[in-house]
Design a protein around this motif. Structure first.
Motif, short mmCIF file in Angstrom:
data_model
loop_
_atom_site.label_atom_id
_atom_site.label_comp_id
_atom_site.label_asym_id
_atom_site.label_seq_id
_atom_site.Cartn_x
_atom_site.Cartn_y
_atom_site.Cartn_z
N VAL A 32 -59.19 63.57 50.34
CA VAL A 32 -57.92 63.17 51.10
C VAL A 32 -58.43 62.41 52.17
CG1 VAL A 32 -56.66 64.43 52.92
CG2 VAL A 32 -56.59 65.54 50.65
N THR A 33 -59.54 62.85 52.77
CA THR A 33 -60.27 61.74 54.02
C THR A 33 -60.31 60.14 53.42
OG1 THR A 33 -61.36 63.48 55.01
CG2 THR A 33 -62.17 61.28 55.55
N LEU A 34 -60.93 60.02 52.22
CA LEU A 34 -60.92 58.68 51.70
C LEU A 34 -59.54 58.28 51.41
CD1 LEU A 34 -63.93 59.23 49.00
CD2 LEU A 34 -63.95 58.11 51.52
N LEU A 35 -58.59 58.96 50.88
CA LEU A 35 -57.23 58.43 50.80
C LEU A 35 -56.77 58.02 52.16
CD1 LEU A 35 -56.02 60.82 48.00
CD2 LEU A 35 -56.30 58.49 47.89
N TYR A 36 -56.93 58.81 53.19
CA TYR A 36 -56.47 58.32 54.46
C TYR A 36 -56.84 57.14 54.94
CZ TYR A 36 -55.49 59.25 59.29
OH TYR A 36 -54.93 59.07 60.70
N VAL A 37 -58.32 56.87 54.83
CA VAL A 37 -58.80 55.72 55.29
C VAL A 37 -58.30 54.58 54.40
CG1 VAL A 37 -61.03 54.32 55.37
CG2 VAL A 37 -61.10 56.83 56.12
N TYR A 38 -57.91 54.80 53.08
CA TYR A 38 -57.37 53.76 52.26
C TYR A 38 -56.30 53.49 52.89
CZ TYR A 38 -54.60 51.89 48.48
OH TYR A 38 -53.84 51.09 47.87
N VAL A 39 -55.33 54.32 53.14
CA VAL A 39 -54.00 54.14 53.54
C VAL A 39 -54.07 53.43 54.96
CG1 VAL A 39 -52.14 55.40 54.56
CG2 VAL A 39 -52.98 56.16 52.31
N LEU A 40 -54.86 53.76 55.92
CA LEU A 40 -54.94 53.17 56.90
C LEU A 40 -55.36 51.61 56.99
CD1 LEU A 40 -56.57 55.84 59.25
CD2 LEU A 40 -54.12 55.05 59.18
N ILE A 41 -56.08 51.34 56.10
CA ILE A 41 -56.75 50.06 55.74
C ILE A 41 -55.63 49.18 55.21
CG2 ILE A 41 -58.26 48.54 54.51
CD1 ILE A 41 -60.70 50.64 55.15
N ARG A 42 -55.07 50.01 54.20
CA ARG A 42 -54.03 49.27 53.45
C ARG A 42 -52.70 48.81 54.23
NH1 ARG A 42 -50.27 52.65 49.67
NH2 ARG A 42 -49.72 53.03 51.90
N ASP A 43 -52.35 49.65 55.01
CA ASP A 43 -51.33 49.47 55.93
C ASP A 43 -51.48 48.43 57.08
OD1 ASP A 43 -49.98 50.89 53.83
OD2 ASP A 43 -49.68 52.76 55.19
N HIS A 44 -52.71 48.50 57.67
CA HIS A 44 -53.21 47.76 58.84
C HIS A 44 -52.42 48.41 60.06
CE1 HIS A 44 -55.04 44.68 56.24
NE2 HIS A 44 -53.58 44.43 55.83
N SER A 45 -51.83 49.48 60.11
CA SER A 45 -51.26 50.06 61.14
C SER A 45 -50.95 51.52 60.88
CB SER A 45 -50.28 49.23 61.71
OG SER A 45 -49.02 49.33 60.93
N VAL A 46 -50.59 52.15 61.84
CA VAL A 46 -50.24 53.59 61.85
C VAL A 46 -48.51 53.53 61.91
CG1 VAL A 46 -50.18 55.92 63.03
CG2 VAL A 46 -52.24 54.44 62.99
N SER A 47 -48.09 54.21 60.97
CA SER A 47 -46.49 54.53 61.03
C SER A 47 -46.13 55.63 62.12
CB SER A 47 -45.83 54.60 59.73
OG SER A 47 -44.58 55.19 59.73
N TRP A 48 -45.80 55.29 62.98
CA TRP A 48 -45.40 56.41 64.11
C TRP A 48 -44.27 57.43 63.40
CZ3 TRP A 48 -49.22 56.85 67.01
CH2 TRP A 48 -50.14 55.85 67.13
N ARG A 49 -43.29 57.11 62.67
CA ARG A 49 -42.48 57.93 62.19
C ARG A 49 -43.12 58.98 61.13
NH1 ARG A 49 -36.49 56.54 59.99
NH2 ARG A 49 -36.54 56.52 62.22
N LYS A 50 -43.96 58.52 60.34
CA LYS A 50 -44.87 59.41 59.46
C LYS A 50 -45.89 60.07 60.50
CE LYS A 50 -44.60 56.12 55.56
NZ LYS A 50 -45.19 54.93 54.77
#
Length: 118
Positions: A32-50
């Protein structure tokens, strides 16, 4: 136990949860941690709604973690013996809350990635 080492902690957790359950939880947490890091790198930002929706899952994660630990260790609130037990219980709840938030954010981001600009 004269000193607290990392291997001692691993042995205690293996004894508490069982070898397979403990290492299964470790593998799940790393995944889950690796997937979280992948999502943060892929999206280039944090979605505040999510992020807000993920925070709403934190109380559920805290309660679920405490119930899980009580079920696996055959313990209950009546077995609480002192202040250290309360501190450990609060630590379990905090870890469950943070874990639930990370899991919910990651799943939301994997299911509904942000729209790409063209």
């Amino acid at each position: 136990m004269e000193e607290l080492t990392f291997t001692t902690l691993i042995a205690v957790f293996e004894e508490m949860f069982g070898r397979w359950l403990f290492w299964g939880m470790v593998v799940a947490a790393v995944a889950v941690t690796l997937l979280y890091v992948y999502v943060l790198i892929r999206d280039h930002s944090v979605s505040w709604r999510k992020f807000l929706l993920a925070q709403l899952a934190m109380p559920v994660g805290a309660v679920a973690a405490v119930i899980f630990v009580f079920a696996v260790t055959d313990s209950g609130l009546g077995d609480m013996g002192g202040p250290i037990d309360v501190i450990v219980l609060l630590g379990v709840a905090a870890a469950g809350a943070v874990g639930a938030a990370i899991l919910v954010y990651t799943v939301q981001s994997l299911v509904a990635p942000p729209a790409r600009e063209t």
